[in-house]
Design a protein around this motif. Structure first.
Motif, mmCIF file in Angstrom:
data_model
loop_
_atom_site.group_PDB
_atom_site.id
_atom_site.type_symbol
_atom_site.label_atom_id
_atom_site.label_comp_id
_atom_site.label_asym_id
_atom_site.label_seq_id
_atom_site.Cartn_x
_atom_site.Cartn_y
_atom_site.Cartn_z
ATOM 1 N N ALA A 65 -33.156 24.551 -0.780
ATOM 2 C CA ALA A 65 -34.235 23.815 -0.110
ATOM 3 C C ALA A 65 -35.391 23.542 -1.068
ATOM 4 C CB ALA A 65 -34.720 24.594 1.112
ATOM 5 N N ASP A 66 -35.765 24.541 -1.849
ATOM 6 C CA ASP A 66 -36.844 24.364 -2.822
ATOM 7 C C ASP A 66 -36.509 23.279 -3.839
ATOM 8 O OD1 ASP A 66 -38.408 26.324 -1.647
ATOM 9 O OD2 ASP A 66 -37.814 27.893 -3.065
ATOM 10 N N TRP A 67 -35.288 23.302 -4.360
ATOM 11 C CA TRP A 67 -34.890 22.346 -5.384
ATOM 12 C C TRP A 67 -34.808 20.933 -4.851
ATOM 13 C CZ3 TRP A 67 -30.394 26.051 -6.713
ATOM 14 C CH2 TRP A 67 -30.859 27.075 -7.524
ATOM 15 N N LEU A 68 -34.373 20.791 -3.594
ATOM 16 C CA LEU A 68 -34.146 19.456 -3.045
ATOM 17 C C LEU A 68 -35.292 18.946 -2.186
ATOM 18 C CD1 LEU A 68 -30.367 19.817 -2.114
ATOM 19 C CD2 LEU A 68 -31.374 18.842 -4.186
ATOM 20 N N GLY A 69 -36.320 19.749 -2.022
ATOM 21 C CA GLY A 69 -37.460 19.318 -1.221
ATOM 22 C C GLY A 69 -37.147 19.211 0.255
ATOM 23 N N LYS A 70 -36.272 20.070 0.741
ATOM 24 C CA LYS A 70 -35.880 20.101 2.152
ATOM 25 C C LYS A 70 -36.246 21.455 2.733
ATOM 26 C CE LYS A 70 -33.490 16.203 2.046
ATOM 27 N NZ LYS A 70 -33.888 15.061 2.800
ATOM 28 N N THR A 71 -36.131 21.574 4.057
ATOM 29 C CA THR A 71 -36.333 22.878 4.673
ATOM 30 C C THR A 71 -35.016 23.650 4.629
ATOM 31 O OG1 THR A 71 -35.714 22.155 6.887
ATOM 32 C CG2 THR A 71 -38.053 21.925 6.265
ATOM 33 N N SER B 160 -33.556 25.220 7.096
ATOM 34 C CA SER B 160 -32.706 24.880 8.241
ATOM 35 C C SER B 160 -32.051 23.510 8.053
ATOM 36 C CB SER B 160 -33.503 24.923 9.548
ATOM 37 O OG SER B 160 -34.518 23.962 9.532
ATOM 38 N N ASN B 161 -32.780 22.576 7.429
ATOM 39 C CA ASN B 161 -32.202 21.275 7.148
ATOM 40 C C ASN B 161 -31.016 21.401 6.178
ATOM 41 O OD1 ASN B 161 -32.827 18.366 5.346
ATOM 42 N ND2 ASN B 161 -32.342 18.314 7.531
ATOM 43 N N CYS B 162 -31.139 22.261 5.182
ATOM 44 C CA CYS B 162 -30.044 22.478 4.225
ATOM 45 C C CYS B 162 -28.833 23.104 4.917
ATOM 46 C CB CYS B 162 -30.507 23.356 3.061
ATOM 47 S SG CYS B 162 -31.560 22.450 1.895
ATOM 48 N N ARG B 163 -29.075 23.984 5.879
ATOM 49 C CA ARG B 163 -27.962 24.566 6.640
ATOM 50 C C ARG B 163 -27.224 23.475 7.423
ATOM 51 N NH1 ARG B 163 -28.122 30.139 6.872
ATOM 52 N NH2 ARG B 163 -30.116 31.040 6.287
ATOM 53 N N GLN B 164 -27.987 22.562 8.026
ATOM 54 C CA GLN B 164 -27.377 21.464 8.781
ATOM 55 C C GLN B 164 -26.592 20.524 7.859
ATOM 56 O OE1 GLN B 164 -27.068 20.789 12.001
ATOM 57 N NE2 GLN B 164 -28.057 22.741 12.464
ATOM 58 N N PHE C 285 -23.657 21.039 -0.653
ATOM 59 C CA PHE C 285 -22.348 21.682 -0.544
ATOM 60 C C PHE C 285 -21.964 22.386 -1.846
ATOM 61 C CE2 PHE C 285 -17.741 21.911 -0.639
ATOM 62 C CZ PHE C 285 -17.479 22.500 0.583
ATOM 63 N N VAL C 286 -22.106 21.697 -2.966
ATOM 64 C CA VAL C 286 -21.716 22.287 -4.254
ATOM 65 C C VAL C 286 -22.618 23.461 -4.610
ATOM 66 C CG1 VAL C 286 -21.580 21.847 -6.738
ATOM 67 C CG2 VAL C 286 -20.624 20.198 -5.128
ATOM 68 N N LEU C 287 -23.913 23.313 -4.421
ATOM 69 C CA LEU C 287 -24.825 24.421 -4.748
ATOM 70 C C LEU C 287 -24.539 25.659 -3.903
ATOM 71 C CD1 LEU C 287 -28.160 22.433 -5.187
ATOM 72 C CD2 LEU C 287 -26.871 23.628 -6.986
ATOM 73 N N ARG C 288 -24.210 25.446 -2.652
ATOM 74 C CA ARG C 288 -23.936 26.576 -1.743
ATOM 75 C C ARG C 288 -22.522 27.121 -1.938
ATOM 76 N NH1 ARG C 288 -25.776 30.926 0.724
ATOM 77 N NH2 ARG C 288 -24.556 31.386 2.570
ATOM 78 N N GLU C 289 -21.524 26.244 -1.890
ATOM 79 C CA GLU C 289 -20.121 26.670 -1.903
ATOM 80 C C GLU C 289 -19.656 27.114 -3.287
ATOM 81 O OE1 GLU C 289 -16.502 27.400 0.128
ATOM 82 O OE2 GLU C 289 -18.486 26.964 0.916
ATOM 83 N N ALA C 290 -19.946 26.321 -4.293
ATOM 84 C CA ALA C 290 -19.438 26.624 -5.632
ATOM 85 C C ALA C 290 -20.314 27.636 -6.371
ATOM 86 C CB ALA C 290 -19.322 25.343 -6.441
ATOM 87 N N PHE C 291 -21.631 27.497 -6.238
ATOM 88 C CA PHE C 291 -22.523 28.347 -7.014
ATOM 89 C C PHE C 291 -23.171 29.475 -6.206
ATOM 90 C CE2 PHE C 291 -22.497 24.247 -9.258
ATOM 91 C CZ PHE C 291 -21.953 24.681 -10.452
ATOM 92 N N ARG C 292 -22.938 29.469 -4.896
ATOM 93 C CA ARG C 292 -23.403 30.544 -4.009
ATOM 94 C C ARG C 292 -24.925 30.741 -4.002
ATOM 95 N NH1 ARG C 292 -19.166 30.863 -0.946
ATOM 96 N NH2 ARG C 292 -17.302 31.556 -1.959
ATOM 97 N N ASP D 92 -28.652 30.617 -2.393
ATOM 98 C CA ASP D 92 -29.207 30.798 -1.052
ATOM 99 C C ASP D 92 -29.762 29.461 -0.557
ATOM 100 O OD1 ASP D 92 -28.718 33.549 -1.042
ATOM 101 O OD2 ASP D 92 -30.659 33.991 -1.965
ATOM 102 N N TYR D 93 -29.768 29.318 0.762
ATOM 103 C CA TYR D 93 -30.299 28.083 1.349
ATOM 104 C C TYR D 93 -31.767 27.886 0.965
ATOM 105 C CZ TYR D 93 -26.102 27.558 4.174
ATOM 106 O OH TYR D 93 -24.807 27.389 4.590
ATOM 107 N N SER D 94 -32.508 28.969 0.825
ATOM 108 C CA SER D 94 -33.934 28.846 0.470
ATOM 109 C C SER D 94 -34.098 28.254 -0.933
ATOM 110 C CB SER D 94 -34.640 30.203 0.563
ATOM 111 O OG SER D 94 -34.036 31.128 -0.311
ATOM 112 N N GLU D 95 -33.237 28.669 -1.880
ATOM 113 C CA GLU D 95 -33.306 28.111 -3.233
ATOM 114 C C GLU D 95 -32.931 26.631 -3.230
ATOM 115 O OE1 GLU D 95 -32.018 31.352 -6.427
ATOM 116 O OE2 GLU D 95 -30.609 31.245 -4.727
#
Length: 180
Positions: free
Chosen positions: A20-26, A28-32, A6-13, A15-18
């Protein structure tokens, strides 16, 4: 995990792909995860509970600070500032202001009581107002908000440990001055 996404997406804007890479998730999983985090947020945060005595004390401290600042009163400032105060100014690269954070007692005191630095602030009308749920100082020029001075108090509520000056016009536009 929800907070991180949430913070990486909402506060720092990011991309979901970035993310996902940092957190070891896909992606689509990050979107969910983001969607679930957003749903779990309360529609409105509960107000900060403050007693009438706390609000009166903060108002009195703001008044004492304003008076000491406007009079260049070194001894009054000494009484108000905590042992390790911090001064930060935010011009957002748009407005010229004090460039670096000051975190030495003598430096903050010298800055606040200088007859050369921050002189334009002494030309403003100082109005206590609610900002982010706390009583702070709105500085007005010709009826328009020109700066905001936020004071952070120590645990006792009697001394100032943080002074945050906002002069960035992009941040000032988000402050509702209709409550003045």
């Amino acid at each position: 995990m929800e907070r991180a996404v949430f913070v990486l997406r909402e506060a720092f804007r990011y991309d979901y792909s970035e993310i996902a890479d940092w957190l070891g998730k896909t992606e689509s999983n990050c979107r969910q995860i983001f969607s679930r985090a957003r749903r779990n947020l309360p529609e409105r945060l509960p107000p900060i509970e403050q007693s009438d005595a706390d609000m009166i004390a903060k108002g009195e401290l703001l008044s004492r600070f304003t008076s000491a600042f406007l009079r260049y009163d070194v001894s009054a400032m000494l009484e108000l500032l905590a042992d390790q105060p911090v001064f930060t100014a935010d011009g957002g690269g748009v407005v010229h202001t004090v460039m670096r954070t000051m975190n030495v007692h003598k430096g903050v005191l010298a800055l606040l009581t200088s007859r050369r630095v921050l002189t334009r602030l002494r030309e403003r009308e100082w109005v206590p107002m609610w900002i982010n749920g706390e009583l702070q100082l709105a500085l007005m020029k010709e009826g328009q908000l020109s700066e905001v001075l936020c004071l952070e108090l120590d645990a006792s509520g009697e001394r100032i440990e943080g002074v945050y000056l906002v002069v960035n016009p992009n941040k000032l536009t988000s402050i509702d001055t209709s409550t003045l």
